[in-house]
Design a protein around this motif. Structure first.
Motif, PDB file in Angstrom:
ATOM      1  N   CYS A 100      45.161  50.075  38.466  1.00 15.80           N
ATOM      2  CA  CYS A 100      44.667  51.332  39.015  1.00 15.80           C
ATOM      3  C   CYS A 100      43.380  51.693  38.277  1.00 15.80           C
ATOM      4  CB  CYS A 100      45.717  52.418  38.807  1.00 15.80           C
ATOM      5  SG  CYS A 100      45.200  54.076  39.270  1.00 15.80           S
ATOM      6  N   THR A 101      42.376  52.076  39.031  1.00 11.74           N
ATOM      7  CA  THR A 101      41.098  52.445  38.419  1.00 11.74           C
ATOM      8  C   THR A 101      40.571  53.718  39.078  1.00 11.74           C
ATOM      9  OG1 THR A 101      39.599  51.321  39.979  1.00 11.74           O
ATOM     10  CG2 THR A 101      40.617  49.969  38.264  1.00 11.74           C
ATOM     11  N   VAL A 102      39.643  54.376  38.391  1.00 15.55           N
ATOM     12  CA  VAL A 102      39.014  55.559  38.964  1.00 15.55           C
ATOM     13  C   VAL A 102      37.504  55.512  38.754  1.00 15.55           C
ATOM     14  CG1 VAL A 102      41.016  57.098  38.785  1.00 15.55           C
ATOM     15  CG2 VAL A 102      39.395  56.936  36.881  1.00 15.55           C
ATOM     16  N   GLU A 103      36.798  56.070  39.727  1.00 24.08           N
ATOM     17  CA  GLU A 103      35.348  56.227  39.623  1.00 24.08           C
ATOM     18  C   GLU A 103      34.994  57.578  40.241  1.00 24.08           C
ATOM     19  OE1 GLU A 103      33.453  53.203  42.257  1.00 24.08           O
ATOM     20  OE2 GLU A 103      35.519  52.479  42.402  1.00 24.08           O
ATOM     21  N   HIS A 104      33.904  58.168  39.748  1.00 27.21           N
ATOM     22  CA  HIS A 104      33.645  59.553  40.104  1.00 27.21           C
ATOM     23  C   HIS A 104      33.255  59.709  41.576  1.00 27.21           C
ATOM     24  CE1 HIS A 104      32.057  63.629  38.452  1.00 27.21           C
ATOM     25  NE2 HIS A 104      33.337  63.663  38.726  1.00 27.21           N
ATOM     26  N   TYR A 105      34.073  60.421  42.331  1.00 27.99           N
ATOM     27  CA  TYR A 105      33.879  60.824  43.720  1.00 27.99           C
ATOM     28  C   TYR A 105      33.960  59.664  44.730  1.00 27.99           C
ATOM     29  CZ  TYR A 105      32.488  65.584  42.531  1.00 27.99           C
ATOM     30  OH  TYR A 105      32.481  66.873  42.086  1.00 27.99           O
ATOM     31  N   TYR A 106      33.049  58.681  44.587  1.00 27.98           N
ATOM     32  CA  TYR A 106      32.912  57.689  45.655  1.00 27.98           C
ATOM     33  C   TYR A 106      33.364  56.298  45.223  1.00 27.98           C
ATOM     34  CZ  TYR A 106      29.931  61.400  47.417  1.00 27.98           C
ATOM     35  OH  TYR A 106      29.449  62.614  47.829  1.00 27.98           O
ATOM     36  N   CYS A 107      33.719  55.507  46.209  1.00 27.03           N
ATOM     37  CA  CYS A 107      34.124  54.129  45.982  1.00 27.03           C
ATOM     38  C   CYS A 107      32.866  53.264  45.899  1.00 27.03           C
ATOM     39  CB  CYS A 107      35.021  53.641  47.113  1.00 27.03           C
ATOM     40  SG  CYS A 107      36.580  54.535  47.271  1.00 27.03           S
ATOM     41  N   SER A 108      32.486  52.921  44.691  1.00 32.54           N
ATOM     42  CA  SER A 108      31.288  52.112  44.494  1.00 32.54           C
ATOM     43  C   SER A 108      31.596  50.677  44.107  1.00 32.54           C
ATOM     44  CB  SER A 108      30.415  52.732  43.400  1.00 32.54           C
ATOM     45  OG  SER A 108      31.067  52.620  42.148  1.00 32.54           O
ATOM     46  N   GLY A 109      32.837  50.442  43.734  1.00 28.79           N
ATOM     47  CA  GLY A 109      33.208  49.111  43.262  1.00 28.79           C
ATOM     48  C   GLY A 109      33.031  48.925  41.772  1.00 28.79           C
ATOM     49  N   TYR A 110      32.641  49.962  41.089  1.00 27.05           N
ATOM     50  CA  TYR A 110      32.415  49.885  39.645  1.00 27.05           C
ATOM     51  C   TYR A 110      33.186  51.007  38.949  1.00 27.05           C
ATOM     52  CZ  TYR A 110      28.724  46.743  41.092  1.00 27.05           C
ATOM     53  OH  TYR A 110      28.027  45.697  41.655  1.00 27.05           O
ATOM     54  N   PRO A 111      34.451  50.763  38.701  1.00 27.01           N
ATOM     55  CA  PRO A 111      35.281  51.822  38.111  1.00 27.01           C
ATOM     56  C   PRO A 111      34.818  52.233  36.725  1.00 27.01           C
ATOM     57  CG  PRO A 111      36.644  50.087  39.046  1.00 27.01           C
ATOM     58  CD  PRO A 111      35.249  49.576  39.019  1.00 27.01           C
ATOM     59  N   ASP A 112      35.132  53.476  36.421  1.00 23.55           N
ATOM     60  CA  ASP A 112      34.827  53.991  35.089  1.00 23.55           C
ATOM     61  C   ASP A 112      35.999  53.814  34.125  1.00 23.55           C
ATOM     62  OD1 ASP A 112      33.270  56.259  37.089  1.00 23.55           O
ATOM     63  OD2 ASP A 112      32.134  55.320  35.465  1.00 23.55           O
ATOM     64  N   TYR A 113      37.206  53.876  34.674  1.00 23.84           N
ATOM     65  CA  TYR A 113      38.391  53.761  33.827  1.00 23.84           C
ATOM     66  C   TYR A 113      39.436  52.873  34.503  1.00 23.84           C
ATOM     67  CZ  TYR A 113      36.360  57.809  31.493  1.00 23.84           C
ATOM     68  OH  TYR A 113      35.506  58.662  30.830  1.00 23.84           O
ATOM     69  N   TRP A 114      40.200  52.181  33.657  1.00 25.81           N
ATOM     70  CA  TRP A 114      41.223  51.256  34.137  1.00 25.81           C
ATOM     71  C   TRP A 114      42.560  51.578  33.485  1.00 25.81           C
ATOM     72  CZ3 TRP A 114      40.165  46.534  36.959  1.00 25.81           C
ATOM     73  CH2 TRP A 114      38.813  46.353  37.280  1.00 25.81           C
ATOM     74  N   GLY A 115      43.630  51.353  34.242  1.00 30.86           N
ATOM     75  CA  GLY A 115      44.947  51.361  33.652  1.00 30.86           C
ATOM     76  C   GLY A 115      45.242  49.995  33.062  1.00 30.86           C
ATOM     77  N   PRO A 116      46.358  49.865  32.355  1.00 35.46           N
ATOM     78  CA  PRO A 116      46.710  48.591  31.724  1.00 35.46           C
ATOM     79  C   PRO A 116      47.212  47.549  32.714  1.00 35.46           C
ATOM     80  CG  PRO A 116      48.422  50.187  31.334  1.00 35.46           C
ATOM     81  CD  PRO A 116      47.310  50.919  32.006  1.00 35.46           C
ATOM     82  N   GLY A 117      47.591  47.986  33.915  1.00 31.22           N
ATOM     83  CA  GLY A 117      48.052  47.047  34.928  1.00 31.22           C
ATOM     84  C   GLY A 117      49.560  46.960  35.016  1.00 31.22           C
ATOM     85  N   THR A 118      50.023  46.545  36.184  1.00 35.19           N
ATOM     86  CA  THR A 118      51.438  46.286  36.393  1.00 35.19           C
ATOM     87  C   THR A 118      51.563  44.940  37.106  1.00 35.19           C
ATOM     88  OG1 THR A 118      53.519  47.173  37.292  1.00 35.19           O
ATOM     89  CG2 THR A 118      51.537  47.550  38.603  1.00 35.19           C
ATOM     90  N   ARG A 119      52.460  44.118  36.629  1.00 40.46           N
ATOM     91  CA  ARG A 119      52.573  42.751  37.165  1.00 40.46           C
ATOM     92  C   ARG A 119      53.496  42.713  38.364  1.00 40.46           C
ATOM     93  NH1 ARG A 119      51.152  38.038  35.015  1.00 40.46           N
ATOM     94  NH2 ARG A 119      50.763  39.066  32.993  1.00 40.46           N
ATOM     95  N   VAL A 120      53.029  42.058  39.404  1.00 40.00           N
ATOM     96  CA  VAL A 120      53.823  41.830  40.615  1.00 40.00           C
ATOM     97  C   VAL A 120      53.977  40.333  40.795  1.00 40.00           C
ATOM     98  CG1 VAL A 120      53.898  42.057  43.121  1.00 40.00           C
ATOM     99  CG2 VAL A 120      53.044  43.953  41.715  1.00 40.00           C
ATOM    100  N   THR A 121      55.211  39.897  40.906  1.00 34.97           N
ATOM    101  CA  THR A 121      55.506  38.488  41.142  1.00 34.97           C
ATOM    102  C   THR A 121      56.285  38.369  42.439  1.00 34.97           C
ATOM    103  OG1 THR A 121      55.589  38.047  38.768  1.00 34.97           O
ATOM    104  CG2 THR A 121      56.574  36.407  40.230  1.00 34.97           C
ATOM    105  N   VAL A 122      55.755  37.597  43.359  1.00 37.55           N
ATOM    106  CA  VAL A 122      56.394  37.422  44.663  1.00 37.55           C
ATOM    107  C   VAL A 122      56.967  36.017  44.715  1.00 37.55           C
ATOM    108  CG1 VAL A 122      56.128  37.535  47.159  1.00 37.55           C
ATOM    109  CG2 VAL A 122      54.727  38.998  45.686  1.00 37.55           C
ATOM    110  N   SER A 123      58.264  35.932  44.864  1.00 37.29           N
ATOM    111  CA  SER A 123      58.926  34.627  44.915  1.00 37.29           C
ATOM    112  C   SER A 123      59.012  34.138  46.361  1.00 37.29           C
ATOM    113  CB  SER A 123      60.321  34.717  44.323  1.00 37.29           C
ATOM    114  OG  SER A 123      61.116  35.604  45.078  1.00 37.29           O
ATOM    115  N   PRO A 124      58.934  32.824  46.562  1.00 33.80           N
ATOM    116  CA  PRO A 124      58.957  32.278  47.934  1.00 33.80           C
ATOM    117  C   PRO A 124      60.263  32.573  48.656  1.00 33.80           C
ATOM    118  CG  PRO A 124      58.166  30.649  46.363  1.00 33.80           C
ATOM    119  CD  PRO A 124      58.704  31.782  45.567  1.00 33.80           C
TER     120      PRO A 124
END
Length: 124
Positions: A100-124
């Motif tokens: 999860c990331t955030v950037e001020h107001y608009y979606c520019s593709g260059y976040p200002d802040y990041w979360g640590p992440g959450t892992r998703v594993t999809v098994s067949p």
């Protein structure tokens, strides 16, 4: 202090669905766009969806990459300082760490802040 904390990841079978959550604190969440990035094993980090801050009278603008269209849905609840990523029909190729990331107001593709992440594993 800006904090973003993702949750909802884990092991899921292909074809299933899940909802990732992002809890935000330490800033005026309603003024920031939220984007979800992911990094699959051995691949570069990529942005997949973004939702802008919007205003009280209109729905916020959302952006989806071609990869995300149709199965990924981003949403936000400013009253709870939270954002969500719902994914349907999961495929093994969706295995990744989701950020999860955030950037001020608009979606520019260059976040200002990041979360640590959450892992998703999809098994067949």
């Amino acid at each position: 202090e800006v904090q973003l904390v993702e949750s909802g990841g884990g092991l899921v079978q292909a074809g299933g669905s899940l909802r990732l959550s992002c809890a935000a604190s330490g800033f005026a969440f309603e003024d920031w766009a939220v984007a979800w990035f992911r990094q699959a094993p051995g691949k570069d980090r990529e942005g997949i969806v973004c939702i802008e801050s919007g205003d009280p009278d209109t729905a916020p603008v959302t952006y989806y990459t071609d990869t995300a269209k149709g199965r990924f849905t981003i949403s936000r609840d400013n009253s709870k300082n939270a954002a969500f990523l719902h994914v349907d029909s999961l495929e093994p190729e969706n295995t990744a760490v989701y950020y999860c990331t955030v950037e001020h107001y608009y979606c520019s593709g260059y976040p200002d802040y990041w979360g640590p992440g959450t892992r998703v594993t999809v098994s067949p």
